[in-house]
Design a protein around this motif. Structure first.
Motif, PDB file in Angstrom:
ATOM      1  N   LEU A 437       0.831  -1.199   0.000  1.00 47.54           N
ATOM      2  CA  LEU A 437       0.000   0.000   0.000  1.00 47.54           C
ATOM      3  C   LEU A 437       0.870   1.256   0.000  1.00 47.54           C
ATOM      4  O   LEU A 437       0.580   2.230  -0.706  1.00 47.54           O
ATOM      5  CB  LEU A 437      -0.929   0.000   1.216  1.00 47.54           C
ATOM      6  N   ALA A 438       1.951   1.265   0.779  1.00 50.05           N
ATOM      7  CA  ALA A 438       2.859   2.418   0.794  1.00 50.05           C
ATOM      8  C   ALA A 438       3.483   2.631  -0.577  1.00 50.05           C
ATOM      9  O   ALA A 438       3.631   3.770  -1.042  1.00 50.05           O
ATOM     10  CB  ALA A 438       3.934   2.223   1.854  1.00 50.05           C
ATOM     11  N   ALA A 439       3.851   1.532  -1.254  1.00 50.62           N
ATOM     12  CA  ALA A 439       4.417   1.640  -2.598  1.00 50.62           C
ATOM     13  C   ALA A 439       3.390   2.184  -3.584  1.00 50.62           C
ATOM     14  O   ALA A 439       3.690   3.049  -4.415  1.00 50.62           O
ATOM     15  CB  ALA A 439       4.934   0.277  -3.051  1.00 50.62           C
ATOM     16  N   ALA A 440       2.161   1.676  -3.493  1.00 50.91           N
ATOM     17  CA  ALA A 440       1.104   2.134  -4.401  1.00 50.91           C
ATOM     18  C   ALA A 440       0.757   3.603  -4.149  1.00 50.91           C
ATOM     19  O   ALA A 440       0.486   4.354  -5.085  1.00 50.91           O
ATOM     20  CB  ALA A 440      -0.134   1.262  -4.232  1.00 50.91           C
ATOM     21  N   ALA A 441       0.773   4.010  -2.875  1.00 49.12           N
ATOM     22  CA  ALA A 441       0.504   5.416  -2.558  1.00 49.12           C
ATOM     23  C   ALA A 441       1.610   6.312  -3.101  1.00 49.12           C
ATOM     24  O   ALA A 441       1.341   7.386  -3.654  1.00 49.12           O
ATOM     25  CB  ALA A 441       0.375   5.581  -1.044  1.00 49.12           C
ATOM     26  N   LEU A 442       2.855   5.875  -2.969  1.00 48.41           N
ATOM     27  CA  LEU A 442       3.968   6.681  -3.475  1.00 48.41           C
ATOM     28  C   LEU A 442       3.906   6.808  -4.993  1.00 48.41           C
ATOM     29  O   LEU A 442       4.229   7.858  -5.551  1.00 48.41           O
ATOM     30  CB  LEU A 442       5.297   6.057  -3.040  1.00 48.41           C
ATOM     31  N   ALA A 443       3.472   5.743  -5.667  1.00 46.51           N
ATOM     32  CA  ALA A 443       3.310   5.818  -7.113  1.00 46.51           C
ATOM     33  C   ALA A 443       2.267   6.852  -7.513  1.00 46.51           C
ATOM     34  O   ALA A 443       2.290   7.363  -8.631  1.00 46.51           O
ATOM     35  CB  ALA A 443       2.915   4.447  -7.664  1.00 46.51           C
ATOM     36  N   ARG A 444       1.362   7.149  -6.585  1.00 50.14           N
ATOM     37  CA  ARG A 444       0.341   8.180  -6.835  1.00 50.14           C
ATOM     38  C   ARG A 444       0.763   9.541  -6.305  1.00 50.14           C
ATOM     39  O   ARG A 444      -0.010  10.484  -6.325  1.00 50.14           O
ATOM     40  CB  ARG A 444      -0.989   7.754  -6.196  1.00 50.14           C
ATOM     41  N   GLY A 445       1.987   9.642  -5.773  1.00 51.83           N
ATOM     42  CA  GLY A 445       2.503  10.930  -5.319  1.00 51.83           C
ATOM     43  C   GLY A 445       2.289  11.210  -3.857  1.00 51.83           C
ATOM     44  O   GLY A 445       2.371  12.367  -3.440  1.00 51.83           O
ATOM     45  N   VAL A 446       2.026  10.177  -3.035  1.00 50.71           N
ATOM     46  CA  VAL A 446       1.798  10.371  -1.602  1.00 50.71           C
ATOM     47  C   VAL A 446       2.806   9.541  -0.816  1.00 50.71           C
ATOM     48  O   VAL A 446       2.921   8.329  -1.030  1.00 50.71           O
ATOM     49  CB  VAL A 446       0.365   9.974  -1.188  1.00 50.71           C
ATOM     50  N   LYS A 447       3.518  10.181   0.082  1.00 52.53           N
ATOM     51  CA  LYS A 447       4.552   9.501   0.853  1.00 52.53           C
ATOM     52  C   LYS A 447       4.028   9.171   2.252  1.00 52.53           C
ATOM     53  O   LYS A 447       3.612  10.048   2.997  1.00 52.53           O
ATOM     54  CB  LYS A 447       5.797  10.382   0.960  1.00 52.53           C
ATOM     55  N   VAL A 448       4.031   7.860   2.589  1.00 51.44           N
ATOM     56  CA  VAL A 448       3.613   7.384   3.907  1.00 51.44           C
ATOM     57  C   VAL A 448       4.611   6.324   4.360  1.00 51.44           C
ATOM     58  O   VAL A 448       5.431   5.849   3.573  1.00 51.44           O
ATOM     59  CB  VAL A 448       2.184   6.775   3.885  1.00 51.44           C
ATOM     60  N   GLN A 449       4.529   5.938   5.622  1.00 51.37           N
ATOM     61  CA  GLN A 449       5.373   4.855   6.131  1.00 51.37           C
ATOM     62  C   GLN A 449       4.508   3.668   6.530  1.00 51.37           C
ATOM     63  O   GLN A 449       3.513   3.842   7.240  1.00 51.37           O
ATOM     64  CB  GLN A 449       6.202   5.310   7.331  1.00 51.37           C
ATOM     65  N   PRO A 450       4.897   2.459   6.123  1.00 48.46           N
ATOM     66  CA  PRO A 450       4.154   1.271   6.564  1.00 48.46           C
ATOM     67  C   PRO A 450       4.456   0.974   8.026  1.00 48.46           C
ATOM     68  O   PRO A 450       5.602   1.094   8.477  1.00 48.46           O
ATOM     69  CB  PRO A 450       4.689   0.168   5.647  1.00 48.46           C
ATOM     70  N   LEU A 451       3.455   0.586   8.766  1.00 48.90           N
ATOM     71  CA  LEU A 451       3.643   0.250  10.176  1.00 48.90           C
ATOM     72  C   LEU A 451       4.611  -0.915  10.343  1.00 48.90           C
ATOM     73  O   LEU A 451       5.359  -0.975  11.317  1.00 48.90           O
ATOM     74  CB  LEU A 451       2.282  -0.096  10.805  1.00 48.90           C
ATOM     75  N   SER A 452       4.624  -1.832   9.389  1.00 50.02           N
ATOM     76  CA  SER A 452       5.490  -3.006   9.512  1.00 50.02           C
ATOM     77  C   SER A 452       6.963  -2.648   9.557  1.00 50.02           C
ATOM     78  O   SER A 452       7.774  -3.421  10.084  1.00 50.02           O
ATOM     79  CB  SER A 452       5.226  -3.982   8.352  1.00 50.02           C
ATOM     80  N   TRP A 453       7.354  -1.492   9.018  1.00 55.08           N
ATOM     81  CA  TRP A 453       8.744  -1.051   9.139  1.00 55.08           C
ATOM     82  C   TRP A 453       9.163  -0.954  10.605  1.00 55.08           C
ATOM     83  O   TRP A 453      10.330  -1.141  10.931  1.00 55.08           O
ATOM     84  CB  TRP A 453       8.916   0.309   8.478  1.00 55.08           C
ATOM     85  N   HIS A 454       8.222  -0.623  11.457  1.00 59.17           N
ATOM     86  CA  HIS A 454       8.535  -0.368  12.863  1.00 59.17           C
ATOM     87  C   HIS A 454       8.247  -1.583  13.749  1.00 59.17           C
ATOM     88  O   HIS A 454       8.135  -1.443  14.965  1.00 59.17           O
ATOM     89  CB  HIS A 454       7.756   0.852  13.344  1.00 59.17           C
ATOM     90  N   CYS A 455       8.143  -2.748  13.119  1.00 62.54           N
ATOM     91  CA  CYS A 455       7.846  -3.979  13.856  1.00 62.54           C
ATOM     92  C   CYS A 455       8.920  -5.024  13.593  1.00 62.54           C
ATOM     93  O   CYS A 455       9.350  -5.207  12.446  1.00 62.54           O
ATOM     94  CB  CYS A 455       6.485  -4.541  13.442  1.00 62.54           C
ATOM     95  N   GLN A 456       9.350  -5.714  14.645  1.00 63.70           N
ATOM     96  CA  GLN A 456      10.249  -6.848  14.481  1.00 63.70           C
ATOM     97  C   GLN A 456       9.481  -8.164  14.436  1.00 63.70           C
ATOM     98  O   GLN A 456      10.015  -9.181  13.995  1.00 63.70           O
ATOM     99  CB  GLN A 456      11.268  -6.884  15.620  1.00 63.70           C
TER     100      GLN A 456
END
Length: 494
Positions: A437-456
């Motif tokens: 979803l973060a990748a698809a949003a960035l392709a549309r010009g919106v920058k967000v961070q996925p919550l999974s980045w902050h999870c081990q």
């Protein structure tokens, strides 16, 4: 100082045609037109807008319409009132400072590749270099709101009384003036009573963690607990110092102290006043449990990263206020003024102070003197308190705007951490990959961070969304594009 250039007014000013404004939305329309003109350079920084009475007369509207439009730009930090000097453009819109990316164009590097693998140590550098029409990156303050006038006033005051000897090498702990000011700030705002001699000025929280890591490694510590979920950036920084990060679960009451005890680590890093990224506050019972754990030999590293930014709840005292010899406390002005200032502070128990000061001396001989003295002037003059009050009012409006946008466009998402801070975390249905979803949003010009980045460990998918640096209209458009991206992903899975 020469006066700001007065832009031509009259019917030719920006070719404004009030007939294009929607009924009942003239002020918003005018604010948007002016914002676009500032962004594309038609109204450059330093220029003076027409007087409200003059522009109102030219447009054939009430003066209140123009006043409201100017007020919106002031709240966004793009213009400032200068008394007889008029209304002056002071900053570009945030989106204008980045590369403009059409909605149907994928930037390089490829968003899918950026989010496809486990984030590497350079992931945040890579993300920062990617342009986006709408940047909802968490942890970014409203840089357009930096108090330039107060900073210049404070700098003049400092330079007016600065002795030549003050510009030489000084104490690696920082200038006594700033250490006194920080001690007073912490006493008033965080309930911490500390001798200024115990304050160590750092180049932000990242350096504070590096100094602590060196002291802990000398003591034989090789692992410490971190919150789960918890900041990827912090975890990477500790990993760089060869410290293993052991995930300790966080729930609605804060860190699970029973899990901390079971982990057998002797050091834990926490964000107790506003946990990143969930936004929960460490409650009273957990604080008591944590105090017992610390008194039994544990050490807490308390990152008070945005504790001042609270809106719908009473202040939460810092852990350091009641456990001075069991808590290493760190904070900065990165979320209050700007991360580019690179000024933070660190308080450590007596047994670590000598090692930490030695590490600071070896690192850089101390922070730059002039910014320290200017910040001290901002604190002691009350300007920083005023800045905080203004930011709170602005952030409440922007938080509410993002919450409304989420309710409108992503009604199935659950919102977390709305009572404080500069970001919201939303959790999503399990049928959506937050990295996709973060990748698809960035392709549309919106920058967000996925919550999974902050999870081990495995966690419900979600997004971490910053709202401090965005207008209500930008956030509404951004969330709508994220929702469209989520709908497209689900459709492709069917």
């Amino acid at each position: 100082m020469s006066a700001a250039p007065l832009l031509n007014v009259g019917s030719d000013f920006l070719h404004l045609d009030i007939g294009q404004a929607p009924a009942g939305g003239r002020a918003a329309w005018l604010a948007d037109r002016l914002r676009l003109a500032i962004a594309d350079g038609a109204v450059p920084v330093g220029s003076r807008l027409p007087a409200t009475r003059v522009l109102a007369a030219d447009l054939g509207v009430s003066r209140g319409v123009v006043v409201e439009a100017y007020q919106r730009l002031m709240e966004d930090g793009h213009v400032a009132g200068r008394g007889r000097g008029g209304t002056v453009v002071v900053a570009l819109p945030v989106a204008a400072a980045t590369t403009v990316v059409p909605a149907d164009v994928v930037t390089a590097p490829d968003p899918a590749g950026l989010f496809a693998s486990v984030p590497g140590p350079d992931i945040f550098d890579a993300v920062r270099t990617i342009g986006a029409r709408i940047d909802l990156t968490p942890g970014v303050p409203d840089l357009a709101a930096f108090p330039r006038t107060d900073w210049l006033r404070a700098e003049r005051a400092v330079l007016g009384r600065l002795a030549a000897s003050d510009l030489g090498y000084g104490d690696p702990r920082g200038t006594p003036t700033l250490r006194r000011a920080v001690a007073g700030w912490l006493a008033r705002n965080r309930g911490i009573s500390v001798d200024p001699a115990e304050v160590i000025i750092t180049t932000g929280v990242s350096q504070a963690l590096g100094l602590l890591a060196q002291a802990l490694l000398e003591e034989g510590v090789t692992a410490l607990g971190v919150e789960e979920p918890g900041s990827l950036g912090v975890r990477q920084h500790l990993d760089n110092w060869r410290l293993d990060t052991v995930p300790i679960p966080v729930d609605a009451a804060g860190v699970r102290v029973d899990e901390l005890t079971a982990s057998e680590v002797s050091v834990v890093m926490l964000t107790p006043a506003h946990q990143f990224p969930t936004g929960v506050v460490l409650d009273g019972e957990r604080r008591r449990q944590l105090a017992d754990w610390a008194r039994a030999g544990g050490l807490v590293i308390e990152d008070d990263y945005d504790a001042e930014h609270r809106y719908d709840r009473p202040p939460v005292p810092a852990l350091r206020a009641t456990m001075s010899e069991q808590v290493c406390y760190t904070g900065s002005v990165s979320k209050l003024l700007a991360p580019g200032l690179r000024i933070g502070w660190l308080l450590v128990p007596h047994r670590y102070r000598e090692a930490v000061v030695a590490a600071k001396r070896n690192a850089d001989l101390g922070n730059a003197v002039l910014p320290q003295l200017v910040l001290a002037e901002l604190i002691t003059s009350g300007a920083l308190e005023r800045q905080l009050r203004q930011l709170r009012r602005r952030h409440v409006r922007r938080r509410d705007a993002m919450t409304a946008a989420l309710a409108r466009h992503l009604p199935g998402a659950t919102v977390h951490g709305a009572a404080a801070g500069l970001h919201l975390t939303v959790t999503l249905d399990d049928d959506v990959s937050d990295t996709e979803l973060a990748a698809a949003a960035l392709a549309r010009g919106v920058k967000v961070q996925p919550l999974s980045w902050h999870c081990q460990r495995p966690h419900q998918p979600g997004l971490v969304l910053g709202y401090a640096a965005n207008s209500a209209s930008a956030m509404d458009e951004g969330i709508a594009l994220v929702a469209a991206a989520a709908t497209a992903l689900r459709r492709n899975q069917e």
